[in-house]
Design a protein around this motif. Structure first.
Motif, short mmCIF file in Angstrom:
data_model
loop_
_atom_site.label_atom_id
_atom_site.label_comp_id
_atom_site.label_asym_id
_atom_site.label_seq_id
_atom_site.Cartn_x
_atom_site.Cartn_y
_atom_site.Cartn_z
N GLN A 254 -20.05 -71.21 -9.25
CA GLN A 254 -20.21 -70.25 -7.47
C GLN A 254 -19.61 -70.42 -6.18
O GLN A 254 -19.77 -69.90 -5.10
N PHE A 255 -18.08 -70.97 -6.17
CA PHE A 255 -17.25 -71.52 -4.59
C PHE A 255 -16.11 -69.47 -4.74
O PHE A 255 -15.42 -69.57 -6.08
N THR A 256 -17.26 -69.31 -4.16
CA THR A 256 -15.94 -68.04 -4.49
C THR A 256 -14.78 -67.95 -2.64
O THR A 256 -14.99 -68.96 -2.00
N ALA A 257 -14.08 -66.80 -3.02
CA ALA A 257 -13.70 -66.41 -1.79
C ALA A 257 -13.25 -66.58 -0.40
O ALA A 257 -13.14 -67.44 1.11
N ARG A 258 -15.35 -66.04 -0.55
CA ARG A 258 -16.07 -65.82 0.86
C ARG A 258 -15.83 -67.40 1.47
O ARG A 258 -16.32 -67.33 2.60
N GLU A 259 -16.50 -68.06 0.66
CA GLU A 259 -16.90 -69.57 0.87
C GLU A 259 -16.12 -69.69 1.48
O GLU A 259 -15.89 -70.52 2.24
#
Length: 290
Positions: A254-259
């Motif tokens: 769940q590591f996203t570009a947004r995070e």
């Protein structure tokens, strides 16, 4: 328990070793002069401060109590609790949040013990907008008090935990640049020295294992953000190298570009409050620039 809830609140705080004094009823204004020296843990003096039916609120003098209290504000569109939670979970651990806490009319107070000998002053938005603190020279309204805005309620009976290192670092007053006579020897090649710092931080980000990615990225952004604020590093370059180093983790757990973007911005924002100025190189004995 007595018939006076304010007296009970004062005695309860004093039983924890916290120095208390009265505030004017329904306010946060001291009811006595020289409260810094008259705050007490002694039961007889406390009963004198809160005689029968006295409605004075209770204050805790944070300095002599060995406390530093984080004040999380939700007024004026701010969300101090959410910001602090994000910091605690990216820099430190969620365990940071497990401490004595009080719900306030405008947010929350988190109580921490100060390591022996340290005198941490009050702060206003030093950590981030919506996050103030009260320490040496300050006081907080204690649980059991009531102002025109609402009640102060204890949310837990646990003891305050000691200030974690990451929070201690953010609360410490920024260091003034050292005079030239006191500064350390400048690096022989400032550009190479700066490249080495960037390289080390980006490698840490790329090599971070699951569960530590946010922390590694935040710490790297904090380190480079200090250099950006000190004028040694271009912010766009710092952002690009950090984003490139962290890109390998996108899509994993769940590591996203947004995070990724949010963590870099948070690190830069906090780092900017601690500018780091790299010393300039000196001229060597042969007349060339070292």
């Amino acid at each position: 328990m007595s018939a006076n809830r304010f007296l009970d609140a004062a005695l309860s705080a004093a039983a924890r070793g916290w120095y208390v004094f009265p505030l004017q009823p329904h306010t946060k204004v001291p009811a006595i002069k020289d409260w810094q020296h008259r705050a007490t843990t002694e039961e007889n003096r406390i009963r004198d401060f809160w005689p029968h039916q006295c409605r004075s609120n209770v204050a805790i003098a944070t300095g002599p109590s060995g406390l530093h209290v984080i004040d999380l504000d939700t007024h004026h569109g701010l969300d101090g609790p959410a910001t602090f939670y994000r910091l605690a979970t990216t820099i430190g651990t969620r365990a940071t949040l497990l401490t004595y806490s009080v719900a306030t009319p405008g947010g929350r107070h988190l109580y921490y013990r100060v390591p022996g000998g340290l005198l941490l002053p009050n702060t206003a938005a030093r950590i981030a907008p919506g996050i103030d603190s009260r320490g040496h020279g300050g006081y907080v309204v204690a649980a059991g008090s009531h102002t025109h805005d609402g009640d102060y309620r204890a949310l837990t009976t646990r003891h305050p935990r000691e200030l974690p290192p990451w929070l201690l670092q953010l609360l410490a007053p920024p260091h003034s640049p050292a005079p030239a006579s006191e500064a350390g020897a400048p690096p022989a090649n400032p550009d190479a020295y700066l490249r080495a710092i960037v390289s080390v931080e980006t490698r840490k980000v790329t090599a971070a294992v699951p569960g530590t990615r946010n922390t590694a990225l935040f710490r790297a952004a904090f380190t480079l953000g200090r250099l950006v604020a000190g004028g040694a590093l271009d912010q766009h370059h710092a952002h690009d190298v950090l984003a490139g180093a962290a890109a390998v983790h996108i899509g994993h757990q769940q590591f996203t570009a947004r995070e990724l973007e949010r963590t870099i911005i948070s690190g830069f924002t906090i780092g900017a409050r601690r500018p780091r100025h790299l010393p300039a190189a000196t001229t060597n004995s042969r007349g060339g620039s070292a």
